[in-house]
Write a protein that holds these residues in place. Sequence first.
Motif, PDB file in Angstrom:
ATOM      1  N   GLY A  63      12.822  41.812  30.221  1.00 42.25           N
ATOM      2  CA  GLY A  63      12.815  42.423  28.896  1.00 42.25           C
ATOM      3  C   GLY A  63      12.746  41.364  27.816  1.00 42.25           C
ATOM      4  O   GLY A  63      11.966  41.460  26.861  1.00 42.25           O
ATOM      5  N   MET A  64      13.575  40.323  27.966  1.00 42.66           N
ATOM      6  CA  MET A  64      13.545  39.205  27.027  1.00 42.66           C
ATOM      7  C   MET A  64      12.185  38.527  27.035  1.00 42.66           C
ATOM      8  O   MET A  64      11.598  38.250  25.981  1.00 42.66           O
ATOM      9  CB  MET A  64      14.654  38.215  27.400  1.00 42.66           C
ATOM     10  N   LYS A  65      11.649  38.298  28.233  1.00 40.98           N
ATOM     11  CA  LYS A  65      10.384  37.561  28.351  1.00 40.98           C
ATOM     12  C   LYS A  65       9.205  38.356  27.791  1.00 40.98           C
ATOM     13  O   LYS A  65       8.232  37.782  27.314  1.00 40.98           O
ATOM     14  CB  LYS A  65      10.132  37.212  29.816  1.00 40.98           C
ATOM     15  N   ALA A  66       9.312  39.706  27.829  1.00 43.56           N
ATOM     16  CA  ALA A  66       8.221  40.548  27.334  1.00 43.56           C
ATOM     17  C   ALA A  66       7.986  40.358  25.842  1.00 43.56           C
ATOM     18  O   ALA A  66       6.852  40.496  25.354  1.00 43.56           O
ATOM     19  CB  ALA A  66       8.517  42.016  27.636  1.00 43.56           C
ATOM     20  N   ILE A  67       9.057  40.041  25.093  1.00 43.15           N
ATOM     21  CA  ILE A  67       8.911  39.899  23.639  1.00 43.15           C
ATOM     22  C   ILE A  67       9.071  38.452  23.174  1.00 43.15           C
ATOM     23  O   ILE A  67       8.893  38.154  21.994  1.00 43.15           O
ATOM     24  CB  ILE A  67       9.918  40.801  22.889  1.00 43.15           C
ATOM     25  N   LEU A  68       9.388  37.553  24.102  1.00 40.21           N
ATOM     26  CA  LEU A  68       9.709  36.171  23.729  1.00 40.21           C
ATOM     27  C   LEU A  68       8.564  35.479  23.008  1.00 40.21           C
ATOM     28  O   LEU A  68       8.752  34.899  21.937  1.00 40.21           O
ATOM     29  CB  LEU A  68      10.092  35.379  24.983  1.00 40.21           C
ATOM     30  N   VAL A  69       7.364  35.539  23.572  1.00 43.55           N
ATOM     31  CA  VAL A  69       6.250  34.805  22.987  1.00 43.55           C
ATOM     32  C   VAL A  69       5.865  35.391  21.628  1.00 43.55           C
ATOM     33  O   VAL A  69       5.511  34.662  20.695  1.00 43.55           O
ATOM     34  CB  VAL A  69       5.043  34.771  23.969  1.00 43.55           C
ATOM     35  N   GLY A 113      13.419  46.604  37.955  1.00 41.35           N
ATOM     36  CA  GLY A 113      13.932  46.023  36.718  1.00 41.35           C
ATOM     37  C   GLY A 113      12.815  45.424  35.887  1.00 41.35           C
ATOM     38  O   GLY A 113      12.757  45.600  34.669  1.00 41.35           O
ATOM     39  N   GLY A 114      11.894  44.718  36.571  1.00 45.75           N
ATOM     40  CA  GLY A 114      10.759  44.103  35.884  1.00 45.75           C
ATOM     41  C   GLY A 114       9.783  45.114  35.320  1.00 45.75           C
ATOM     42  O   GLY A 114       9.116  44.852  34.321  1.00 45.75           O
ATOM     43  N   PHE A 115       9.696  46.288  35.949  1.00 42.46           N
ATOM     44  CA  PHE A 115       8.791  47.343  35.481  1.00 42.46           C
ATOM     45  C   PHE A 115       9.352  48.066  34.258  1.00 42.46           C
ATOM     46  O   PHE A 115       8.648  48.298  33.274  1.00 42.46           O
ATOM     47  CB  PHE A 115       8.542  48.343  36.610  1.00 42.46           C
ATOM     48  N   LEU A 116      10.640  48.409  34.294  1.00 46.02           N
ATOM     49  CA  LEU A 116      11.226  49.239  33.237  1.00 46.02           C
ATOM     50  C   LEU A 116      11.525  48.456  31.958  1.00 46.02           C
ATOM     51  O   LEU A 116      11.389  48.982  30.850  1.00 46.02           O
ATOM     52  CB  LEU A 116      12.519  49.899  33.743  1.00 46.02           C
ATOM     53  N   SER A 117      11.932  47.200  32.097  1.00 45.64           N
ATOM     54  CA  SER A 117      12.402  46.464  30.922  1.00 45.64           C
ATOM     55  C   SER A 117      11.339  46.246  29.840  1.00 45.64           C
ATOM     56  O   SER A 117      11.644  46.419  28.655  1.00 45.64           O
ATOM     57  CB  SER A 117      13.029  45.136  31.335  1.00 45.64           C
ATOM     58  N   PRO A 118      10.075  45.881  30.175  1.00 41.79           N
ATOM     59  CA  PRO A 118       9.102  45.739  29.092  1.00 41.79           C
ATOM     60  C   PRO A 118       8.838  47.064  28.365  1.00 41.79           C
ATOM     61  O   PRO A 118       8.528  47.063  27.167  1.00 41.79           O
ATOM     62  CB  PRO A 118       7.834  45.251  29.816  1.00 41.79           C
ATOM     63  N   LEU A 119       8.967  48.181  29.092  1.00 38.77           N
ATOM     64  CA  LEU A 119       8.751  49.478  28.459  1.00 38.77           C
ATOM     65  C   LEU A 119       9.850  49.800  27.453  1.00 38.77           C
ATOM     66  O   LEU A 119       9.590  50.367  26.393  1.00 38.77           O
ATOM     67  CB  LEU A 119       8.705  50.586  29.524  1.00 38.77           C
ATOM     68  N   ILE A 120      11.089  49.438  27.795  1.00 36.46           N
ATOM     69  CA  ILE A 120      12.238  49.778  26.940  1.00 36.46           C
ATOM     70  C   ILE A 120      12.517  48.663  25.931  1.00 36.46           C
ATOM     71  O   ILE A 120      12.463  48.874  24.715  1.00 36.46           O
ATOM     72  CB  ILE A 120      13.479  50.049  27.815  1.00 36.46           C
TER      73      ILE A 120
END
Length: 497
Positions: free
Chosen positions: A41-47, A168-175
């Motif tokens: 989740g953190m990595k999805a928005i980090l960049v 966990g890796g699938f759901l976190s970028p969505l949320i």
Amino acid sequence: MLDLNKQKIVDSVPQKGFFGHPKGLFTLFFTEFWERFSYYGMKAILVYYMYYEVTKGGLGIPETTAFAITSIYGSLVYMSGIIGGWLADRIFGTSKAVFYGGIFIMLGHIVLAVPGSISMFFVSMVLIVIGTGLLKPNVSSIVGDIYSQQDNRRDAGFSIFYMGINLGGFLSPLIVGEIGMNTSFHLGFGLAAIGMFIGLLVFMFTKKKNLGLAGTIVANPLSATEKKKVYTIIGIGIVIIAIILAITIPAGILTFDTFAIVVGILGFLIPAIYITVMYRSPKTTSDERSRLIAYIPLFLASVMFWAIQEQGSTILAGYADKRTQLDFAGMHLSPTLFQSLNPLFIIVFAPIIGWLWVKLGNRQPSIPKKFSIGLLFAGLSFLVILLPAYFGGEGSLVNPLWLVLSYFIVVIGELCLSPVGLSATTKLAPAAFSAQTMSLWFLSNAAAQGLNAQIVKFYSEKTEMMYFGIIGGCSIVLAIVLFLLSPAIQNKMKGIK
């Protein structure tokens, strides 16, 4: 760890309770699920947080620098696993390592959740690197502890555990991605911190009942004399590093670029030292030395593969944000949505690829040929993504299905290479260095991301076609070379298939 201790641990764990598996698998599944939810989740928005303008809630860091920082961060995460594994094996055990790691990760996300300066951003990265290095390798180790070596549920247990990682890796970028991009980056990071906190609660309140002695016994503890010596060395090392930083940073010697170069060098130097030490050890037999030689081209192929795959969270993340038509089929897509594709495709297609290898039996490709297939797909995934610019021209927004196709192709390559690489590492490892050789496999990702920190600087919309074309083409050429060399590599494996 003595066999007596291993059996003692297994006997202490309730062996029925989670889909017919030991109860401890419940604890480890959900601890890892929430840790991965937090991390991805953190990595999805980090960049995006790094390169978005300050007026949009970001840090305003140049885009290529943001890509390089993300790559360095990923490289250090994998390198830190070596230290985390050593600390668990020699000082405080895997259970405490997981707990301490979770606390560091949560603190890192809390720092990100509080609006602050770029210096606080780097503090958060350090905390997360330390935490992930402690937690990630050791939670997997505890999974192995709850099964006896002869337990035929063991492989299935790891498959269930692996499913937790990908869920966990699938759901976190969505949320987290949706909240972070549309409401506030800091609120998104706050959700990641909450995710890790939930994982810690699950671990704390269920480990005693479900895990028994698993993770509590130090495998190879330091003696009192050794502890004193190690703590002295660590203390001196910290002081020396602090002095070096205090001198080189103000003097302009240690800049971001030089640090990136150091990380890239270490990414290849550490594995080279590992291999050299194992090869020259008197504990390594002649057949094992031959297998180590066979492992080198596989390691390099893995570096090339992960260099492409890991750009899904850097270059392709930026591509999703700036080059992709996000208004599609009556919906507005968040660029973080694409970060969920990799785990989704793994969940769907891993059983199919696994079934295919079983179906082929003795007719399935050799280990080097599977690696070459993985490299081929990785290269094709980059060639696919340059086609829209070729047909539509530079600057035109790209249909999102092209990006979906690129992620899909690289996942097929990952399923041909990653599980096979893990298996091959255990088979080719010298008996005296089995754990270290597994660390070596994960270092291939560290080397790849250290390499990425240098090459992502060459990406821009103007160089896009050349960038994807050269890297994709190199991967395909290496795939062909590896395929042609596979009989010789297979011969060096001395009976390992």
